[in-house]
Design an enzyme around this catalytic site. Structure first.
Site, PDB file in Angstrom:
ATOM      1  N   HIS A 111      -4.893  -0.061  -4.839  1.00 51.40           N
ATOM      2  CA  HIS A 111      -5.725   1.204  -4.932  1.00 51.40           C
ATOM      3  C   HIS A 111      -6.590   1.150  -6.008  1.00 51.40           C
ATOM      4  O   HIS A 111      -6.522   1.023  -7.132  1.00 51.40           O
ATOM      5  CB  HIS A 111      -4.733   2.457  -4.774  1.00 51.40           C
ATOM      6  CG  HIS A 111      -5.580   3.694  -4.704  1.00 51.40           C
ATOM      7  ND1 HIS A 111      -5.533   4.749  -5.919  1.00 51.40           N
ATOM      8  CD2 HIS A 111      -6.606   4.257  -3.950  1.00 51.40           C
ATOM      9  CE1 HIS A 111      -6.323   5.522  -5.552  1.00 51.40           C
ATOM     10  NE2 HIS A 111      -7.113   5.572  -4.484  1.00 51.40           N
TER      11      HIS A 111
ATOM     12  N   HIS B  91     -14.926   4.631 -10.886  1.00 51.77           N
ATOM     13  CA  HIS B  91     -13.741   5.637 -10.391  1.00 51.77           C
ATOM     14  C   HIS B  91     -13.941   6.716 -11.508  1.00 51.77           C
ATOM     15  O   HIS B  91     -12.898   6.729 -12.534  1.00 51.77           O
ATOM     16  CB  HIS B  91     -12.306   4.951 -10.350  1.00 51.77           C
ATOM     17  CG  HIS B  91     -11.594   6.043  -9.613  1.00 51.77           C
ATOM     18  ND1 HIS B  91     -10.071   6.018 -10.047  1.00 51.77           N
ATOM     19  CD2 HIS B  91     -11.461   6.880  -8.745  1.00 51.77           C
ATOM     20  CE1 HIS B  91      -9.506   6.982  -9.296  1.00 51.77           C
ATOM     21  NE2 HIS B  91     -10.162   7.410  -8.492  1.00 51.77           N
TER      22      HIS B  91
END
Length: 338
Positions: free
Chosen positions: A53, A128
């Protein structure tokens, strides 16, 4: 070989693969090429495949601006240097580089990308919360591994795009084509895509691209071929219930399927545990229960396919997922026996 001997062999392989908790064994670098012949003609959508992930988040740049994936309030706060240090603790979901993840057996990569505001040109970076490495550098690292391991196949899922117009997309798509060339697998009926199919065509890369331009390039699989339902919870029991429910609802044919075995912090979670970060707050204490769920799964038409995790090296995650494929062999043996 007798069915009993085959079954015992499968059990031994499972014990061997899962023998080193906390380590990403390099013995998994060629796991696809080492699968038994019976599994090489099984659709990849029916195999158990380990994934990560936010795969690229092993390095984020505290000195760069906050990413366009963040709210305006966060961008304002991030002008304070301490805020970026805290953001890093919650943005990083992996410790291992692409190469290290690949050597450990990870074959699915969850990729979120962005242009960098104010930068001239069309360069694209992983993102991110904070910016990561250039996408090109990551693609080249993956390609180098594939050159050295010609029977391994990877899934690159470009599922979030930020601050990108069509010009940026064309730039990125050309980068993908330049990096992998003939290794790219064109869109095909999902059930046709087996390891044998990939090897015969000398393909090693499936690109999933969640943007309408994918229709213009035969090597870009549309995002709806890689559904990845997201539980969006901090509660491990709710996560497991969600994973069970979404598996039951999985399409029998025509798509791959991602089980995101991850917990997601809420704003209040971060506020309560600012300094501890994601790994120490949510991941460490819940990974054993998540891994137990993984161990209880079975691949196949209505079973698990791709399973993703944070910090894939903290437990024997990849080895545990790979070992599930032996259950398909046992099923074949019991069918032929009956």
């Amino acid at each position: 070989m007798s069915p009993a001997a085959g079954k015992e062999g499968a059990r031994r392989r499972r014990r061997r693969r899962a023998a080193a908790p906390g380590a990403m064994a390099e013995s998994n670098a060629d796991w696809m090429g080492s699968l038994p012949a019976a599994l090489r003609t099984c659709p990849l959508s029916n195999l158990a495949i380990p994934g990560s992930h936010d795969s690229f988040s092993y390095w984020v740049d505290e000195k760069s601006p906050v990413g366009p994936d963040q709210a305006t309030a966060i961008k304002r706060l991030a002008k304070i240097s301490l805020v970026k240090k805290i953001m890093k603790k919650w943005s990083v979901t992996q410790n291992l580089t692409f190469k290290e993840q690949l050597e450990g057996g990870i074959r699915y990569f969850d990729l979120r990308v962005s242009s960098k505001p104010g930068e001239i040109g069309h360069e694209i970076y992983f993102i991110h919360g904070l910016f990561g490495i250039k996408v090109w550098d990551g693609l080249m690292e993956i390609n180098t591994f594939l050159d050295q391991h010609p029977k391994e196949v990877v899934f690159l899922d470009f599922n979030h795009f930020y601050a990108m117009d069509d010009g940026h997309h064309f730039f990125l798509i050309n980068r993908i084509r330049s990096a992998f060339g003939s290794k790219l697998c064109s869109v095909e009926c999902v059930e046709y895509v087996t390891l044998q199919y990939m090897w015969e065509k000398k393909h090693q890369v499936l690109i999933f691209y969640h943007y309408p331009l994918c229709r213009e390039f035969p090597f870009l699989w549309p995002g709806n071929k890689m559904p990845a339902p997201w539980a969006n919870t901090t509660n491990v029991h709710k996560l497991i219930q969600f994973l069970e429910t979404t598996l039951e609802e999985r399409s029998r044919y025509g798509t791959f399927h991602v089980s995101q075995a991850i917990l997601t912090p809420r704003v209040k979670t971060i506020a309560r545990h600012l300094i501890r970060g994601l790994k120490n707050t949510l991941v460490h204490r819940n990974l054993p229960m998540i891994l137990n769920w993984v161990k209880a799964q079975k691949p196949g038409v209505m079973g698990v396919n791709i399973i993703t995790s944070d910090f894939v090296e903290l437990v024997d995650f990849a080895a545990t997922v790979i070992a599930l494929n032996d259950l398909l062999l046992e099923e074949d043996e019991s069918t032929s026996k009956s």
